[in-house]
Design a protein around this motif. Structure first.
Motif, PDB file in Angstrom:
ATOM      1  N   THR A  11       0.843  -1.191   0.000  1.00  0.00           N
ATOM      2  CA  THR A  11       0.000   0.000   0.000  1.00  0.00           C
ATOM      3  C   THR A  11       0.879   1.243   0.000  1.00  0.00           C
ATOM      4  OG1 THR A  11      -0.048   0.129   2.405  1.00  0.00           O
ATOM      5  CG2 THR A  11      -1.744  -1.234   1.347  1.00  0.00           C
ATOM      6  N   PRO A  12       0.291   2.390  -0.266  1.00  0.00           N
ATOM      7  CA  PRO A  12       1.074   3.625  -0.178  1.00  0.00           C
ATOM      8  C   PRO A  12       1.689   3.828   1.212  1.00  0.00           C
ATOM      9  CG  PRO A  12      -0.922   4.028  -1.402  1.00  0.00           C
ATOM     10  CD  PRO A  12      -1.034   2.627  -0.855  1.00  0.00           C
ATOM     11  N   ALA A  13       0.970   3.429   2.246  1.00  0.00           N
ATOM     12  CA  ALA A  13       1.507   3.573   3.605  1.00  0.00           C
ATOM     13  C   ALA A  13       2.729   2.676   3.826  1.00  0.00           C
ATOM     14  CB  ALA A  13       0.424   3.240   4.627  1.00  0.00           C
ATOM     15  N   GLN A  14       2.839   1.611   3.042  1.00  0.00           N
ATOM     16  CA  GLN A  14       3.980   0.706   3.132  1.00  0.00           C
ATOM     17  C   GLN A  14       5.089   1.097   2.161  1.00  0.00           C
ATOM     18  OE1 GLN A  14       1.802  -2.850   2.198  1.00  0.00           O
ATOM     19  NE2 GLN A  14       1.535  -3.400   4.353  1.00  0.00           N
ATOM     20  N   GLY A  15       4.915   2.214   1.481  1.00  0.00           N
ATOM     21  CA  GLY A  15       5.931   2.700   0.556  1.00  0.00           C
ATOM     22  C   GLY A  15       5.770   2.243  -0.879  1.00  0.00           C
ATOM     23  N   HIS A  16       4.581   1.786  -1.247  1.00  0.00           N
ATOM     24  CA  HIS A  16       4.345   1.304  -2.612  1.00  0.00           C
ATOM     25  C   HIS A  16       3.175   2.021  -3.282  1.00  0.00           C
ATOM     26  CE1 HIS A  16       7.143  -1.930  -1.809  1.00  0.00           C
ATOM     27  NE2 HIS A  16       6.451  -2.244  -0.712  1.00  0.00           N
ATOM     28  N   PRO A  17       3.189   3.346  -3.321  1.00  0.00           N
ATOM     29  CA  PRO A  17       2.033   4.054  -3.892  1.00  0.00           C
ATOM     30  C   PRO A  17       1.840   3.800  -5.383  1.00  0.00           C
ATOM     31  CG  PRO A  17       3.803   5.598  -3.467  1.00  0.00           C
ATOM     32  CD  PRO A  17       4.216   4.278  -2.872  1.00  0.00           C
TER      33      PRO A  17
END
Length: 126
Positions: free
Chosen positions: A93-99
């Motif tokens: 996810t974006p929060a995990q650094g994968h936006p």
């Protein structure tokens, strides 16, 4: 009398699934662009994801069993949208650094929803 939602060969479930996907994509894009800040309400995006996936499965199942050729064609077009939806929780996810990866996977479902809507509304000429 006026037309109903299901008139002219359309499928209201396919329309609902497409609308849920569009709403979720718009919210995700707005958050990603910094236009909207959900803060404590990030659960809304997750709830829309669950609603999108559920309505997409339901629309596909109902259309596959239909007597209408256009609805069955729409189901065949919509079914592949379930693949990126199923992959989203696993790709980051974006929060995990994968936006970017998250956005591309979510957007890859768009052609399937568009084609399903088109096929559900198509009149079959015999």
């Amino acid at each position: 009398m006026g037309r109903t939602v299901g008139a002219v060969g359309s499928d209201p479930w396919i329309g609902l699934a497409s609308a849920c996907w569009a709403a979720n994509a718009a919210l995700g894009a707005s958050v990603g662009a910094g236009l909207v800040h959900t803060g404590r309400f990030r659960w809304i995006h997750h709830a829309l994801y669950v609603t999108t996936t559920t309505t997409t499965v339901l629309a596909t199942v109902l259309a596959v069993g239909s007597s209408s050729a256009s609805r069955r064609a729409a189901a065949r077009a919509l079914a592949p949208a379930l693949l990126p939806l199923a992959a989203l929780p696993h790709i980051g996810t974006p929060a995990q650094g994968h936006p970017r990866r998250h956005a591309l996977a979510a957007l890859s479902a768009a052609p399937f929803y568009a084609t399903a809507l088109f096929r559900a509304r198509a009149r079959r000429v015999r």
